[in-house]
Motif scaffolding. Structure first.
Motif, mmCIF file in Angstrom:
data_model
loop_
_atom_site.group_PDB
_atom_site.id
_atom_site.type_symbol
_atom_site.label_atom_id
_atom_site.label_comp_id
_atom_site.label_asym_id
_atom_site.label_seq_id
_atom_site.Cartn_x
_atom_site.Cartn_y
_atom_site.Cartn_z
ATOM 1 N N THR A 1 0.773 -1.106 0.236
ATOM 2 C CA THR A 1 -0.312 0.085 0.134
ATOM 3 C C THR A 1 0.596 1.330 0.062
ATOM 4 O O THR A 1 1.738 1.351 0.574
ATOM 5 C CB THR A 1 -1.266 -0.344 1.048
ATOM 6 N N ALA B 1 0.265 5.955 0.264
ATOM 7 C CA ALA B 1 -1.170 6.633 -0.760
ATOM 8 C C ALA B 1 -0.035 8.121 -0.297
ATOM 9 O O ALA B 1 0.908 8.288 -0.132
ATOM 10 C CB ALA B 1 -1.041 7.207 1.651
ATOM 11 N N VAL C 1 -5.077 7.031 -1.784
ATOM 12 C CA VAL C 1 -4.126 4.837 -1.698
ATOM 13 C C VAL C 1 -3.922 4.094 -2.840
ATOM 14 O O VAL C 1 -5.000 3.952 -3.875
ATOM 15 C CB VAL C 1 -5.198 4.950 -0.850
ATOM 16 N N THR C 2 -3.342 3.777 -3.366
ATOM 17 C CA THR C 2 -3.063 2.486 -4.165
ATOM 18 C C THR C 2 -2.307 1.584 -3.359
ATOM 19 O O THR C 2 -1.511 1.967 -2.832
ATOM 20 C CB THR C 2 -1.864 3.269 -5.259
ATOM 21 N N THR C 3 -3.033 0.848 -3.742
ATOM 22 C CA THR C 3 -2.377 -0.522 -3.227
ATOM 23 C C THR C 3 -2.214 -1.619 -4.411
ATOM 24 O O THR C 3 -2.665 -1.742 -5.246
ATOM 25 C CB THR C 3 -3.341 -1.414 -2.357
ATOM 26 N N SER D 1 -5.997 1.971 -7.572
ATOM 27 C CA SER D 1 -6.277 3.141 -6.628
ATOM 28 C C SER D 1 -7.363 3.288 -6.746
ATOM 29 O O SER D 1 -8.471 3.176 -7.206
ATOM 30 C CB SER D 1 -5.254 4.671 -7.843
ATOM 31 N N PHE D 2 -7.541 4.290 -4.937
ATOM 32 C CA PHE D 2 -8.644 4.614 -4.554
ATOM 33 C C PHE D 2 -8.654 5.569 -4.279
ATOM 34 O O PHE D 2 -7.841 6.394 -3.885
ATOM 35 C CB PHE D 2 -9.171 3.576 -2.860
ATOM 36 N N SER E 1 -13.002 5.612 -0.631
ATOM 37 C CA SER E 1 -13.477 4.087 -0.514
ATOM 38 C C SER E 1 -13.817 3.750 -2.073
ATOM 39 O O SER E 1 -14.110 2.428 -2.558
ATOM 40 C CB SER E 1 -14.608 3.745 0.353
ATOM 41 N N MET F 1 -6.610 -2.562 1.308
ATOM 42 C CA MET F 1 -6.634 -1.219 1.262
ATOM 43 C C MET F 1 -7.714 -1.563 2.529
ATOM 44 O O MET F 1 -8.191 -0.547 3.317
ATOM 45 C CB MET F 1 -7.687 -0.564 0.488
ATOM 46 N N SER G 1 -10.452 -2.877 2.041
ATOM 47 C CA SER G 1 -12.261 -3.067 1.890
ATOM 48 C C SER G 1 -12.831 -4.274 1.722
ATOM 49 O O SER G 1 -12.060 -5.035 2.248
ATOM 50 C CB SER G 1 -11.736 -2.800 0.324
#
Length: 136
Positions: free
Chosen positions: A45, A47, A52-54, A71-72, A75, A134, A136
């Motif tokens: 992860t 940020a 945020v990119t995971t 990419s987020f 959420s 992330m 989620s």
């Protein structure tokens, strides 16, 4: 008699050429923005600037390794890119379909693409690992 041998030799050469024919395109595009981790690498992860990119796990297939980066914004999944993708097989053509499904579903609960089952399953596993990273 000489013509018969010549015709048989040409027929065998033709059959061998047809047998070895691979209908996949000769070119492949690989998205690599960072050094690719080895297969089986754990998700990561990062940020920055409100997003945020995971990175999902690297999932090997018969045709190459599949690894996604998600990419987020909050959420919401805003982009899914490939860190590693298969080099050949029907999975190469299935990747854009899988990406669109993931963006629409906003999850890893997507269908496999017919004829590209291994690539689809690896894509879904890597996507789920990125989503898990992330939280989620």
């Amino acid at each position: 008699m000489k013509k018969t041998i010549f015709v048989v030799a040409l027929s065998i050469a033709g059959f061998v050429a047809v047998w070895r024919f691979d209908p996949t395109p000769a070119t492949s595009s690989t998205t690599t923005s960072a050094p690719a981790p080895t297969a089986g690498a754990a998700p990561s992860t990062s940020a920055g600037s409100g997003s945020v990119t995971t990175r999902g796990s690297a999932e090997p297939t018969e045709f190459g390794t599949v690894q996604v980066q998600v990419s987020f914004s909050g959420s919401r999944i805003t982009n899914v890119t490939l860190v590693q993708q298969p080099d050949s097989g029907r999975g190469v053509a299935a990747i854009p379909l899988l990406r669109e499904e993931a963006l629409q579903a906003q999850s890893a609960d997507i269908d496999t693409v017919s004829g590209a089952t291994q690539t689809s399953e690896s894509y879904i596993k890597s996507l789920q690992a990125a989503l898990d990273a992330m939280g989620s």
